[in-house]
Design a protein around this motif. Structure first.
Motif, mmCIF file in Angstrom:
data_model
loop_
_atom_site.group_PDB
_atom_site.id
_atom_site.type_symbol
_atom_site.label_atom_id
_atom_site.label_comp_id
_atom_site.label_asym_id
_atom_site.label_seq_id
_atom_site.Cartn_x
_atom_site.Cartn_y
_atom_site.Cartn_z
ATOM 1 N N THR A 58 0.832 -1.197 0.000
ATOM 2 C CA THR A 58 0.000 0.000 0.000
ATOM 3 C C THR A 58 0.867 1.248 0.000
ATOM 4 N N THR A 59 0.298 2.329 -0.482
ATOM 5 C CA THR A 59 0.948 3.639 -0.513
ATOM 6 C C THR A 59 -0.075 4.672 -0.078
ATOM 7 N N TYR A 60 0.372 5.678 0.693
ATOM 8 C CA TYR A 60 -0.536 6.703 1.208
ATOM 9 C C TYR A 60 0.024 8.089 0.947
ATOM 10 N N ALA A 61 -0.898 9.028 0.786
ATOM 11 C CA ALA A 61 -0.502 10.431 0.754
ATOM 12 C C ALA A 61 0.009 10.836 2.137
ATOM 13 N N ASP A 62 0.947 11.761 2.168
ATOM 14 C CA ASP A 62 1.520 12.196 3.446
ATOM 15 C C ASP A 62 0.450 12.725 4.396
ATOM 16 N N SER A 63 -0.577 13.340 3.840
ATOM 17 C CA SER A 63 -1.605 13.968 4.669
ATOM 18 C C SER A 63 -2.455 12.959 5.449
ATOM 19 N N VAL A 64 -2.450 11.701 5.027
ATOM 20 C CA VAL A 64 -3.276 10.699 5.700
ATOM 21 C C VAL A 64 -2.453 9.585 6.325
ATOM 22 N N LYS A 65 -1.162 9.591 6.089
ATOM 23 C CA LYS A 65 -0.302 8.515 6.580
ATOM 24 C C LYS A 65 -0.389 8.423 8.104
ATOM 25 N N GLY A 66 -0.588 7.216 8.581
ATOM 26 C CA GLY A 66 -0.724 7.000 10.019
ATOM 27 C C GLY A 66 -2.142 7.116 10.523
ATOM 28 N N ARG A 67 -3.031 7.633 9.690
ATOM 29 C CA ARG A 67 -4.450 7.771 10.085
ATOM 30 C C ARG A 67 -5.365 6.881 9.260
ATOM 31 N N PHE A 68 -5.023 6.679 7.997
ATOM 32 C CA PHE A 68 -5.854 5.903 7.079
ATOM 33 C C PHE A 68 -5.165 4.575 6.768
ATOM 34 N N THR A 69 -5.987 3.541 6.561
ATOM 35 C CA THR A 69 -5.470 2.223 6.211
ATOM 36 C C THR A 69 -6.342 1.607 5.126
ATOM 37 N N ILE A 70 -5.694 1.064 4.111
ATOM 38 C CA ILE A 70 -6.395 0.400 3.008
ATOM 39 C C ILE A 70 -6.161 -1.098 3.115
ATOM 40 N N SER A 71 -7.223 -1.863 2.906
ATOM 41 C CA SER A 71 -7.102 -3.319 2.941
ATOM 42 C C SER A 71 -8.103 -3.926 1.966
ATOM 43 N N ARG A 72 -7.895 -5.201 1.688
ATOM 44 C CA ARG A 72 -8.814 -5.925 0.803
ATOM 45 C C ARG A 72 -9.602 -6.947 1.615
ATOM 46 N N ASP A 73 -10.869 -7.109 1.255
ATOM 47 C CA ASP A 73 -11.688 -8.201 1.767
ATOM 48 C C ASP A 73 -12.017 -9.082 0.561
ATOM 49 N N TYR A 74 -11.247 -10.156 0.416
ATOM 50 C CA TYR A 74 -11.394 -10.976 -0.782
ATOM 51 C C TYR A 74 -12.743 -11.696 -0.812
ATOM 52 N N THR A 75 -13.283 -12.032 0.344
ATOM 53 C CA THR A 75 -14.556 -12.752 0.354
ATOM 54 C C THR A 75 -15.696 -11.877 -0.147
ATOM 55 N N GLU A 76 -15.582 -10.567 0.079
ATOM 56 C CA GLU A 76 -16.615 -9.639 -0.374
ATOM 57 C C GLU A 76 -16.214 -8.908 -1.657
ATOM 58 N N ASN A 77 -15.037 -9.233 -2.170
ATOM 59 C CA ASN A 77 -14.532 -8.546 -3.376
ATOM 60 C C ASN A 77 -14.572 -7.028 -3.187
#
Length: 124
Positions: A58-77
């Motif tokens: 994953t990669t984040y903009a500096d403005s959100v780093k440490g606050r936002f997290t991206i993940s995948r839920d493969y079962t729900e696509n």
């Protein structure tokens, strides 16, 4: 082609949390790089973060780093954007986008498919 639908936006006080979902149909999210972008009134669409295809990080903009997290839920696509410690400056329409070829990019034109967006409003 893949279709994307965002959900989970709303009104929250500063310091609160929201979790956005980007549900895909017509394609498997694991095979695409999925980016999150946001657009505030009068401003250009801005990169928030992205998760590369086949789990390549994953990669984040500096403005959100440490606050936002991206993940995948493969079962729900679905790709999730967990947003914590929200600030009024995070207020925007949030869009997810899918890129067929290549890894993470911060440039919106390099993404092939877009959702309609979901509004996030953070009050002070």
């Amino acid at each position: 082609q893949v279709q994307l639908v965002e959900s989970g936006g709303g009104l929250v006080q500063a310091g609160g949390s929201l979790r956005l979902s980007c549900k895909a149909s017509g394609g498997t999210v694991g095979l695409y790089t999925i980016g999150w972008f946001r657009q505030a009134p009068g401003k250009e669409r801005a990169f928030v973060g992205a998760i590369a295809f086949r789990g390549r990080g994953t990669t984040y903009a500096d403005s959100v780093k440490g606050r936002f997290t991206i993940s995948r839920d493969y079962t729900e696509n679905t790709v999730l954007l967990q947003m914590n410690m929200l600030e009024p400056e995070d207020t925007a329409v949030y869009h997810c986008a899918a890129r067929r070829m290549g890894g993470v990019s911060t440039s919106p034109p390099l993404y092939d498919f877009w959702g309609q967006g979901t509004q996030v409003t953070v009050s002070s």
